[in-house]
Write a protein that holds these residues in place. Structure first.
Motif, mmCIF file in Angstrom:
data_model
loop_
_atom_site.group_PDB
_atom_site.id
_atom_site.type_symbol
_atom_site.label_atom_id
_atom_site.label_comp_id
_atom_site.label_asym_id
_atom_site.label_seq_id
_atom_site.Cartn_x
_atom_site.Cartn_y
_atom_site.Cartn_z
ATOM 1 N N THR A 125 0.839 -1.204 0.000
ATOM 2 C CA THR A 125 0.000 0.000 0.000
ATOM 3 C C THR A 125 0.872 1.252 0.000
ATOM 4 O O THR A 125 1.837 1.349 0.748
ATOM 5 C CB THR A 125 -0.942 0.047 1.213
ATOM 6 N N THR A 126 0.489 2.206 -0.861
ATOM 7 C CA THR A 126 1.171 3.494 -0.933
ATOM 8 C C THR A 126 0.149 4.593 -0.628
ATOM 9 O O THR A 126 -0.985 4.305 -0.271
ATOM 10 C CB THR A 126 1.766 3.718 -2.331
ATOM 11 N N LEU A 127 0.543 5.844 -0.804
ATOM 12 C CA LEU A 127 -0.337 6.958 -0.458
ATOM 13 C C LEU A 127 -0.969 7.662 -1.651
ATOM 14 O O LEU A 127 -1.979 8.349 -1.503
ATOM 15 C CB LEU A 127 0.433 7.991 0.377
ATOM 16 N N THR A 128 -0.381 7.519 -2.843
ATOM 17 C CA THR A 128 -0.900 8.232 -4.015
ATOM 18 C C THR A 128 -0.943 7.311 -5.231
ATOM 19 O O THR A 128 -0.249 6.289 -5.288
ATOM 20 C CB THR A 128 -0.032 9.452 -4.365
ATOM 21 N N LYS A 129 -1.766 7.693 -6.207
ATOM 22 C CA LYS A 129 -1.851 6.928 -7.450
ATOM 23 C C LYS A 129 -0.512 6.940 -8.181
ATOM 24 O O LYS A 129 -0.075 5.919 -8.716
ATOM 25 C CB LYS A 129 -2.938 7.519 -8.354
ATOM 26 N N ARG A 130 0.123 8.114 -8.215
ATOM 27 C CA ARG A 130 1.399 8.220 -8.929
ATOM 28 C C ARG A 130 2.459 7.312 -8.312
ATOM 29 O O ARG A 130 3.194 6.629 -9.036
ATOM 30 C CB ARG A 130 1.881 9.673 -8.924
ATOM 31 N N SER A 131 2.519 7.287 -6.978
ATOM 32 C CA SER A 131 3.524 6.437 -6.329
ATOM 33 C C SER A 131 3.219 4.964 -6.572
ATOM 34 O O SER A 131 4.136 4.151 -6.707
ATOM 35 C CB SER A 131 3.580 6.726 -4.823
ATOM 36 N N ALA A 132 1.942 4.602 -6.654
ATOM 37 C CA ALA A 132 1.572 3.214 -6.931
ATOM 38 C C ALA A 132 2.035 2.817 -8.331
ATOM 39 O O ALA A 132 2.588 1.724 -8.530
ATOM 40 C CB ALA A 132 0.064 3.029 -6.791
ATOM 41 N N GLU A 133 1.821 3.690 -9.305
ATOM 42 C CA GLU A 133 2.208 3.395 -10.674
ATOM 43 C C GLU A 133 3.731 3.389 -10.833
ATOM 44 O O GLU A 133 4.287 2.555 -11.549
ATOM 45 C CB GLU A 133 1.564 4.407 -11.620
ATOM 46 N N THR A 134 4.402 4.318 -10.145
ATOM 47 C CA THR A 134 5.875 4.370 -10.196
ATOM 48 C C THR A 134 6.471 3.117 -9.577
ATOM 49 O O THR A 134 7.428 2.535 -10.112
ATOM 50 C CB THR A 134 6.390 5.621 -9.458
ATOM 51 N N LEU A 135 5.909 2.692 -8.449
ATOM 52 C CA LEU A 135 6.403 1.495 -7.778
ATOM 53 C C LEU A 135 6.156 0.261 -8.643
ATOM 54 O O LEU A 135 6.994 -0.646 -8.698
ATOM 55 C CB LEU A 135 5.703 1.337 -6.426
ATOM 56 N N LEU B 135 -3.629 -1.227 -8.378
ATOM 57 C CA LEU B 135 -5.087 -1.154 -8.278
ATOM 58 C C LEU B 135 -5.446 0.134 -7.546
ATOM 59 O O LEU B 135 -5.083 0.303 -6.387
ATOM 60 C CB LEU B 135 -5.607 -2.368 -7.493
ATOM 61 N N HIS B 136 -6.110 1.050 -8.246
ATOM 62 C CA HIS B 136 -6.593 2.263 -7.581
ATOM 63 C C HIS B 136 -7.891 2.712 -8.233
ATOM 64 O O HIS B 136 -8.444 2.016 -9.098
ATOM 65 C CB HIS B 136 -5.540 3.377 -7.549
ATOM 66 N N SER B 137 -8.419 3.850 -7.833
ATOM 67 C CA SER B 137 -9.765 4.268 -8.237
ATOM 68 C C SER B 137 -9.903 4.517 -9.734
ATOM 69 O O SER B 137 -11.032 4.538 -10.246
ATOM 70 C CB SER B 137 -10.176 5.528 -7.465
ATOM 71 N N ASP B 138 -8.793 4.714 -10.453
ATOM 72 C CA ASP B 138 -8.877 4.927 -11.893
ATOM 73 C C ASP B 138 -9.087 3.620 -12.655
ATOM 74 O O ASP B 138 -9.434 3.640 -13.839
ATOM 75 C CB ASP B 138 -7.607 5.615 -12.414
#
Length: 330
Positions: free
Chosen positions: A186-196, A210-213
């Motif tokens: 789990t991360t804090l932002t959509k961008r960090s999730a995609e970067t990771l 997996l996020h709201s988008d």
């Protein structure tokens, strides 16, 4: 319709008046020819001759007075019940103001929270993290369901430094992958999730985010693919919480666990840690530079539950087993 159109015209809002007139005439023609129209529920008060001052008719009206309602994940559902009527009113006020709907559209609405409280029968709130409302309404009568039929324990929880989190996390993921187990991050932002996600794939780790988008229909496919072993790591933000059961996931990694805010509150941390409670090898790792009060409370509660579960298993000779849950057919 005529009075509302006249009102808008008197305010020199010619566009809105024309829009409303055309919409209503089109809907009337559709109902005359086909028996229905799009958004027919917005004319409900005219069609059923119901007093607009009365609460709306809902499924709650069909429950017997001595019925019993279970509200699962009540810490989420109770605020949603409260918010539904407010959000519905806000949306329809805009539609009415710009001539897309008649004011009668306001009569077709969800129950307000006070109306819900009046019509609901006896209720059981079910949650690992009950809110203040549930506890108050239950008069502090809380029944704890700590012991699981499978003997599973709450996961071990460790706090590790953020400075070396990527190196440490890659090591932990590879250990789980070698055992045919999965990892949730789990991360804090959509961008960090995609970067990771990009970083993991560059390192040879099969990962997805997996996020709201992500479309709701695609979310089920992604979770099924994770469980089936098509990839090993699922990265999320706020969706990796309530109601997500992945028995194959033995590790939950929480990045930036010491950041303040909703996503790292006591309730959020407990819910996220619980995602690793479906596997006999479950572990949660919180990457942080300090232990916040929210972290300490979540860790202490998980440890207290785990201790009681271990004592019960030893007393009753229960051997913990991971959940066995069939994959959904695609």
């Amino acid at each position: 319709m005529e009075s509302r159109v006249a009102e808008l015209s008197a305010e020199n809002r010619v566009t809105e008046a024309a829009r409303l007139y055309e919409r209503c005439m089109h809907d009337i023609e559709m109902m005359q020819q086909l028996g229905y129209c799009g958004g027919i529920e917005n004319y409900a008060c005219y069609l059923n001759d119901r007093d607009p001052a009365l609460p709306p008719t809902t499924l709650m009206d069909y429950l017997p007075k001595d019925g019993l309602v279970f509200i699962d994940e009540s810490h989420v559902m109770v605020p949603q019940i409260s918010a539904m009527s407010k959000s519905d009113r806000s949306r329809k006020d805009t539609l009415i103001d710009y001539g897309f709907r008649l004011p009668s559209a306001l009569n077709n609405r969800p129950l307000t929270f006070s109306e819900f409280e009046k019509v609901k029968p006896q209720t059981i709130f079910v949650s690992a993290t009950p809110g203040k409302y549930e506890v108050k309404r239950s008069n502090d009568v809380v029944i704890e369901q700590i012991i699981r039929p499978t003997g599973l324990l709450d996961p071990e929880v460790e706090v590790r430094p953020s400075a070396s989190c990527m190196e440490d996390l890659l090591k932990e993921i590879r250990i789980r992958s070698a055992q045919n187990e999965r990892t949730l991050v789990t991360t804090l932002t959509k961008r960090s999730a995609e970067t990771l996600n990009d970083f993991f794939n560059e390192q040879g780790i099969r990962a997805r985010y997996l996020h709201s988008d992500v479309k709701t229909s695609d979310r089920v496919e992604i979770i099924n693919a994770l469980r089936a072993g098509e990839f090993d790591v699922l990265i999320g933000i706020n969706l990796l919480r309530e109601g997500l059961d992945i028995p194959e996931a033995s590790l939950v990694a929480i990045l930036d666990a010491d950041h303040a805010g909703f996503l790292r509150s006591v309730e959020a941390l407990i819910q996220i840690i619980g995602r690793a409670a479906r596997n006999v090898n479950g572990k949660a790792v919180l990457y942080a530079d300090k232990v916040t009060p929210a972290m300490k409370q979540a860790i202490d509660e998980s440890l207290e539950r785990r201790t009681r579960q271990q004592a019960y298993n030893q007393t009753n000779n229960v051997i913990p087993m991971s959940l066995v849950e069939r994959l959904r057919q695609r």
